[in-house]
Design a protein around this motif. Structure first.
Motif, PDB file in Angstrom:
ATOM      1  N   MET A   1       0.854  -1.158   0.000  1.00  0.00           N
ATOM      2  CA  MET A   1       0.000   0.000   0.000  1.00  0.00           C
ATOM      3  C   MET A   1       0.907   1.230   0.000  1.00  0.00           C
ATOM      4  SD  MET A   1      -2.416   1.114   3.217  1.00  0.00           S
ATOM      5  CE  MET A   1      -2.441  -0.575   3.660  1.00  0.00           C
ATOM      6  N   ALA A   2       0.942   1.900  -1.111  1.00  0.00           N
ATOM      7  CA  ALA A   2       1.782   3.082  -1.245  1.00  0.00           C
ATOM      8  C   ALA A   2       1.226   4.210  -0.388  1.00  0.00           C
ATOM      9  CB  ALA A   2       1.843   3.505  -2.703  1.00  0.00           C
ATOM     10  N   GLY A   3       2.124   4.972   0.188  1.00  0.00           N
ATOM     11  CA  GLY A   3       1.713   6.139   0.941  1.00  0.00           C
ATOM     12  C   GLY A   3       1.226   5.886   2.354  1.00  0.00           C
ATOM     13  N   PHE A   4       1.429   4.693   2.876  1.00  0.00           N
ATOM     14  CA  PHE A   4       1.012   4.415   4.259  1.00  0.00           C
ATOM     15  C   PHE A   4       1.838   5.293   5.195  1.00  0.00           C
ATOM     16  CE2 PHE A   4       1.129   2.345   8.344  1.00  0.00           C
ATOM     17  CZ  PHE A   4      -0.167   1.914   8.513  1.00  0.00           C
ATOM     18  N   VAL A   5       1.171   5.992   6.077  1.00  0.00           N
ATOM     19  CA  VAL A   5       1.846   6.836   7.055  1.00  0.00           C
ATOM     20  C   VAL A   5       1.896   6.079   8.381  1.00  0.00           C
ATOM     21  CG1 VAL A   5       1.749   9.023   8.315  1.00  0.00           C
ATOM     22  CG2 VAL A   5       1.032   8.927   5.919  1.00  0.00           C
ATOM     23  N   PRO A   6       3.100   5.846   8.927  1.00  0.00           N
ATOM     24  CA  PRO A   6       3.195   5.146  10.211  1.00  0.00           C
ATOM     25  C   PRO A   6       2.348   5.822  11.275  1.00  0.00           C
ATOM     26  CG  PRO A   6       5.350   5.382   9.222  1.00  0.00           C
ATOM     27  CD  PRO A   6       4.401   6.215   8.394  1.00  0.00           C
ATOM     28  N   MET A   7       1.778   4.993  12.167  1.00  0.00           N
ATOM     29  CA  MET A   7       0.912   5.517  13.221  1.00  0.00           C
ATOM     30  C   MET A   7       0.999   4.613  14.444  1.00  0.00           C
ATOM     31  SD  MET A   7      -2.883   4.400  11.819  1.00  0.00           S
ATOM     32  CE  MET A   7      -2.713   5.294  10.323  1.00  0.00           C
ATOM     33  N   ASP A   8       0.572   5.146  15.570  1.00  0.00           N
ATOM     34  CA  ASP A   8       0.513   4.365  16.801  1.00  0.00           C
ATOM     35  C   ASP A   8      -0.893   3.805  16.970  1.00  0.00           C
ATOM     36  OD1 ASP A   8       3.150   4.911  17.426  1.00  0.00           O
ATOM     37  OD2 ASP A   8       2.662   6.532  18.825  1.00  0.00           O
ATOM     38  N   LEU A   9      -0.996   2.494  17.010  1.00  0.00           N
ATOM     39  CA  LEU A   9      -2.266   1.848  17.334  1.00  0.00           C
ATOM     40  C   LEU A   9      -2.529   1.982  18.830  1.00  0.00           C
ATOM     41  CD1 LEU A   9      -4.708   0.041  16.694  1.00  0.00           C
ATOM     42  CD2 LEU A   9      -3.192  -1.936  17.019  1.00  0.00           C
ATOM     43  N   VAL A  10      -1.497   1.808  19.627  1.00  0.00           N
ATOM     44  CA  VAL A  10      -1.577   1.937  21.083  1.00  0.00           C
ATOM     45  C   VAL A  10      -0.568   2.999  21.491  1.00  0.00           C
ATOM     46  CG1 VAL A  10      -1.229   0.767  23.299  1.00  0.00           C
ATOM     47  CG2 VAL A  10      -2.192  -0.501  21.361  1.00  0.00           C
ATOM     48  N   HIS A  11      -0.989   3.908  22.349  1.00  0.00           N
ATOM     49  CA  HIS A  11      -0.071   4.896  22.910  1.00  0.00           C
ATOM     50  C   HIS A  11      -0.549   5.229  24.313  1.00  0.00           C
ATOM     51  CE1 HIS A  11       2.479   8.766  22.380  1.00  0.00           C
ATOM     52  NE2 HIS A  11       2.704   8.146  23.510  1.00  0.00           N
ATOM     53  N   LEU A  12       0.037   4.554  25.282  1.00  0.00           N
ATOM     54  CA  LEU A  12      -0.281   4.777  26.691  1.00  0.00           C
ATOM     55  C   LEU A  12       0.916   5.470  27.317  1.00  0.00           C
ATOM     56  CD1 LEU A  12      -1.913   1.334  27.382  1.00  0.00           C
ATOM     57  CD2 LEU A  12      -3.071   3.530  27.241  1.00  0.00           C
ATOM     58  N   ALA A  13       0.706   6.691  27.794  1.00  0.00           N
ATOM     59  CA  ALA A  13       1.807   7.486  28.322  1.00  0.00           C
ATOM     60  C   ALA A  13       1.308   8.329  29.481  1.00  0.00           C
ATOM     61  CB  ALA A  13       2.383   8.380  27.230  1.00  0.00           C
ATOM     62  N   ASP A  14       2.257   8.798  30.281  1.00  0.00           N
ATOM     63  CA  ASP A  14       1.892   9.692  31.377  1.00  0.00           C
ATOM     64  C   ASP A  14       2.906  10.819  31.495  1.00  0.00           C
ATOM     65  OD1 ASP A  14       4.110   8.655  32.775  1.00  0.00           O
ATOM     66  OD2 ASP A  14       2.892   7.331  34.009  1.00  0.00           O
TER      67      ASP A  14
END
Length: 139
Positions: A1-14
């Motif tokens: 898939m051309a042009g896929f932009v990396p992303m966070d599926l999970v992001h748990l932070a404090d």
């Protein structure tokens, strides 16, 4: 898939600098059903990452896990698959949620990260999942 932009599926932070992310990098070459990803742990004390592959069944299991968390129960995600597992305990030892990343297959290391996510974190993660599915299923 051309042009896929990396992303966070999970992001748990404090605010203490503790975070656990499932960062999706993009399609797995030569396997259109798979997404290359990694679990990334970052704390002031320890940091690490472990590669994994996501596919539809794992995303469905994450959706189920979010429903379970919303019902006030702890979850184990990817526990029965090869590679790393991610556990979330809503009431950890430090009176806040804990994210446990367990990599029994490769490194045989387990890391427990206490985090205090915002109140709307489950809804936010449902949105992350929807956005990933929309981009991944796009022609």
């Amino acid at each position: 898939m051309a042009g896929f932009v990396p992303m966070d599926l999970v992001h748990l932070a404090d605010d203490e600098g503790n975070s656990v992310r499932v960062a999706v990098r993009g399609p797995v070459p030569n396997w259109p059903e798979g997404l290359a990803a990694e679990i990334v742990v970052e704390t002031p004390f320890v940091s690490g990452r472990v590669d994994l592959v996501l596919y539809e069944r794992k995303l469905d299991a994450w959706a189920d896990a979010l429903d379970t968390l919303d019902a006030g129960e702890d979850i184990a995600w990817m526990e029965m698959s090869r590679g790393a597992s991610l556990f979330i305990r809503l009431a950890g030892e430090r009176d806040c949620p804990e994210v446990i990343v367990e990599d029994e297959t490769c490194s045989m290391v387990t890391v427990c990260v206490p985090v205090v996510p915002p109140d709307d974190w489950i809804a936010e993660h449902r949105g992350r999942l929807e956005r990933l599915r929309a981009v991944w299923s796009a022609p």
